[in-house]
Motif scaffolding. Structure first.
Motif, PDB file in Angstrom:
ATOM      1  N   GLN A 282      -6.967  -0.854  -4.895  1.00 15.69           N
ATOM      2  CA  GLN A 282      -6.339  -0.023  -3.872  1.00 15.69           C
ATOM      3  C   GLN A 282      -7.023  -0.192  -2.521  1.00 15.69           C
ATOM      4  OE1 GLN A 282      -6.867   3.550  -6.088  1.00 15.69           O
ATOM      5  NE2 GLN A 282      -4.799   3.540  -6.957  1.00 15.69           N
TER       6      GLN A 282
ATOM      7  N   THR B 164      -3.396  -4.019   4.517  1.00 15.62           N
ATOM      8  CA  THR B 164      -2.561  -3.277   5.469  1.00 15.62           C
ATOM      9  C   THR B 164      -3.170  -3.345   6.865  1.00 15.62           C
ATOM     10  OG1 THR B 164      -1.943  -1.757   3.692  1.00 15.62           O
ATOM     11  CG2 THR B 164      -1.493  -1.046   5.948  1.00 15.62           C
TER      12      THR B 164
ATOM     13  N   GLN C  80      -5.757  -3.234  -0.895  1.00 10.37           N
ATOM     14  CA  GLN C  80      -4.452  -3.023  -0.269  1.00 10.37           C
ATOM     15  C   GLN C  80      -4.598  -2.320   1.084  1.00 10.37           C
ATOM     16  OE1 GLN C  80      -2.771  -1.133  -3.836  1.00 10.37           O
ATOM     17  NE2 GLN C  80      -1.147  -2.672  -3.789  1.00 10.37           N
TER      18      GLN C  80
ATOM     19  N   THR D  98      -7.347 -10.413  -2.825  1.00 15.21           N
ATOM     20  CA  THR D  98      -6.706  -9.716  -3.950  1.00 15.21           C
ATOM     21  C   THR D  98      -7.474  -9.904  -5.250  1.00 15.21           C
ATOM     22  OG1 THR D  98      -5.293 -11.663  -4.267  1.00 15.21           O
ATOM     23  CG2 THR D  98      -4.403  -9.869  -2.934  1.00 15.21           C
TER      24      THR D  98
ATOM     25  N   THR E 100       0.692  -8.083  -9.286  1.00 11.89           N
ATOM     26  CA  THR E 100       0.615  -7.431  -7.973  1.00 11.89           C
ATOM     27  C   THR E 100       0.223  -8.446  -6.907  1.00 11.89           C
ATOM     28  OG1 THR E 100      -0.047  -5.370  -9.043  1.00 11.89           O
ATOM     29  CG2 THR E 100      -0.440  -5.554  -6.669  1.00 11.89           C
TER      30      THR E 100
ATOM     31  N   VAL F  60       2.237  -9.436  -3.498  1.00  7.65           N
ATOM     32  CA  VAL F  60       1.626  -9.356  -2.169  1.00  7.65           C
ATOM     33  C   VAL F  60       1.807 -10.665  -1.419  1.00  7.65           C
ATOM     34  CG1 VAL F  60      -0.575  -9.193  -0.946  1.00  7.65           C
ATOM     35  CG2 VAL F  60      -0.029  -7.566  -2.764  1.00  7.65           C
TER      36      VAL F  60
ATOM     37  N   PHE G 155       0.821  -1.208   0.000  1.00  7.45           N
ATOM     38  CA  PHE G 155       0.000   0.000   0.000  1.00  7.45           C
ATOM     39  C   PHE G 155       0.854   1.257   0.000  1.00  7.45           C
ATOM     40  CE2 PHE G 155      -2.698   3.068   2.554  1.00  7.45           C
ATOM     41  CZ  PHE G 155      -3.577   3.343   1.514  1.00  7.45           C
TER      42      PHE G 155
END
Length: 613
Positions: free
Chosen positions: A498, A505, A501, A524, A531, A535, A469
């Motif tokens: 986003q 987080t 993410q 995800t 990406t 992750v 992130f």
């Protein structure tokens, strides 16, 4: 409901409303109560003061006014007090009402969160009760507990005003009391019956009213405006909204017409007794059997009697809050406190071994078993992947692990202890979960990650790097302080990826603060494959400190897991590493081959909503 039972319930609800006044704050509630008390006796005091002025004027000789000063001062005081009280009544009442409503909603929130599981909250009947008890008025017939409590107080105090006016009347002539009070009660009963009937007719069409509101808002909504214009839906939307409005309002208008035609009876109940009283007192004054002062006080007190008793909106407000309080009381019975441990139960000292023993589960509203006698053991620090078709039971298994539901059969253990015996509140402190349907809070980036927990900025920055992130964070105008909502000043909208993410987080931050089990349910789905791979590279490092349970439809990513479990029809069909499952050539190998071919052909299985610029 029998008449006597309904009366007992209404008496209980009225007492309950009065009990809510303690939440208004002692000073504001006391001030509001004093205002109501003084206002109820002011008409009687004004009548006496007016009579004293008239009497003093009649007895004052030419050139002498000293005898009039005291009565005039008393009358002026009552009139000034009436104006002052009128000025401060509304703000004081609003303060009391708002405090009561805030305290009430806090209790409601506590009530709905006190159940360990969410099973009862998902029942349609309970959802309806919560919607009603929430007391968010959208029409004039819906009232809040604060409005109901203050109206109940005003209703009780109003009868004190009646008593004070009656005492003034009986002082001069006892027969004036029944002459005026009985018609006043009849006037009130008739007016109240008409209003309550109007209330019920209006409430009966509330669904059509809400549909009308929906279609009206739809016509002006910017997001729907594109389709309305492209497909030419404006006339259809207008006609549909108008149909619902007319369906609701036609019976209301018909009742308005009936009530208007029946006003003659209310007028007769109002004017005939007053006319008799006024004429009788005037005749007595004309023949010298009573004074002009007496006439004045009787006329003033007589009108105050009707003015006090004839007011019905207090009762309407109480009637409007009855459904709210009924729903709250039913919720209190349905959502009993079943917590099994104190709120300060001790945390686990190490990452536990998780064991599912013969676990079965079915949702209350269905007859299909989602999980069927499932046995599964997860070692501390293991990265376990759950895969399978939709409906296989993957998400259900994680919700059982979180204690959001209890197994229909079997037991879930942590180091041999039933998690129900550990206590769900204490147990959930050990979990960090990313649900597939995660919540997007209209808060700052920092608040979206910490969610009320103590903020350690170094851990926060580290969690952002682990979840990927940090790159998005660098593009936010105010960094961690940027509101993640366009509806807030300086806020921005994030894309689906986003937001995922942000939620990752949040989970990683919980792990860094001591949680021992990380559960990721399709975390995800909005990310591209590259990406997502990056992750999960980071997440595999987290497994050294915590157990990671991963659900993902992308088999190319879950192959990094220590073990992959394939669920089919609520049971474990296959279990092993990626290489072991491919070697067996079973269902997992077939699924992996199909996905690999689709990926090689350029298929991108993600949903994106437009990125932050």
């Amino acid at each position: 409901m029998a008449r006597s039972e309904e009366q007992r319930e209404m008496l209980h609800l009225r007492r309950q409303l009065l009990g809510l006044l303690r939440d208004g704050g002692w000073f504001a509630t006391a001030l509001f109560s004093v205002i109501q008390l003084v206002q109820t006796v002011l008409p009687a005091l004004t009548a006496l003061a007016t009579a004293a002025v008239v009497d003093s004027v009649g007895r004052t000789s030419s050139g002498s006014v000293s005898r009039v000063v005291a009565p005039l001062a008393l009358l002026a005081s009552t009139l000034i007090a009436a104006q002052v009280l009128m000025a401060i009544q509304m703000p004081t009442m609003l303060i009391v009402q708002s405090r009561i409503d805030v305290a009430y909603r806090e209790r409601l929130a506590g009530l709905t969160s006190q159940s360990d599981t969410i099973t009862v909250l998902e029942q349609p009947a309970v959802q309806d009760l919560i919607a009603t008890a929430n007391a968010e008025p959208s029409t004039w017939i819906e009232k809040t507990p604060g409005q109901g409590a203050t109206s109940q107080l005003m209703l009780m105090v109003r009868y004190l005003g009646l008593i004070s006016s009656a005492l003034v009347l009986v002082r001069f002539s006892w027969w004036l009391v029944p002459l005026l009070v009985l018609p006043a009660f009849a006037y009130r009963a008739l007016a109240l019956r008409q209003w309550l009937n109007h209330f019920r007719i209006w409430a009966a069409g509330i669904n059509h009213h809400r549909r009308y509101q929906y279609w009206s808002k739809l016509a002006f909504a910017p997001s729907e405006g594109k389709e309305i214009r492209v497909f030419g839906l404006d006339d259809w939307i207008s006609r549909t909204g108008q149909t619902h409005s007319l369906t609701h309002m036609r019976p209301v208008w018909a009742d308005d017409y009936r009530a208007a035609r029946a006003k003659w009876l209310q007028s007769a109940l109002l004017f005939v007794p007053l006319l008799i009283a006024f004429l009788a007192v005037c005749v007595q004054t004309e023949h010298g059997r009573t004074s002009l002062a007496t006439e004045t006080v009787v006329l003033t007190a007589a009108w105050a009697t009707f003015q006090g008793i004839g007011y019905t909106f207090d009762s309407i407000n109480v009637q409007g809050v009855v459904p709210v309080m009924r729903a709250y009381n039913k919720l209190a019975g349905a959502l009993t406190d079943t917590r099994r441990e104190p709120a300060d139960a001790p945390a686990l000292t190490k990452t536990p071994t998780l064991t599912f023993e013969k676990v079965g589960f079915r949702y209350p509203a269905t007859e299909r078993d989602i999980l069927k006698s499932l046995d599964l053991e997860i070692e501390p620090g293991e990265l376990l992947a759950l895969v399978g078709m939709n409906g296989a039971g993957k998400s259900t298994l994680t919700k059982l692990l979180a204690g959001l539901y209890e197994p229909t059969s079997g037991t879930i253990r942590a180091d041999g202890r039933d998690i129900a015996e550990i206590g769900y509140t204490a147990w959930r402190r050990e979990l960090a979960i990313v649900f597939q349907d995660f919540v997007r809070y209209p808060l700052s980036a920092r608040e979206n990650v910490a969610l009320g927990a103590h903020v350690d900025q170094d851990l926060l920055d580290s969690a952002a790097r682990e979840a990927g992130f940090d790159e998005v964070l660098a593009r936010l105008p105010d960094g961690w302080d940027t509101p993640l909502s366009k509806e807030l000043a300086g806020g921005v909208d994030l894309s689906g990826g986003q937001w995922q993410q942000v939620v990752l987080t949040r989970a990683v931050y919980a792990i860094k603060r001591g949680a021992k089990i990380l559960v990721l349910d399709e975390p995800t789905a909005h990310l591209d494959v590259r990406t997502e791979f990056e992750v999960f590279e980071r997440l595999t490092r987290l497994a050294r400190d915590a157990t990671v349970i991963l659900i993902s439809h992308r088999l190319s990513t879950v192959r990094q897991a220590d073990r992959i479990v394939l669920l089919e029809n609520g049971r474990i069909a296959e279990s092993g590493s990626h290489e072991e499952l491919l070697g067996r050539g079973g269902d997992y190998a077939a699924m992996f081959t199909i996905q690999a071919e689709r990926f090689q052909s350029g298929y991108e299985d993600r949903v994106e909503e437009g990125e932050l610029l």
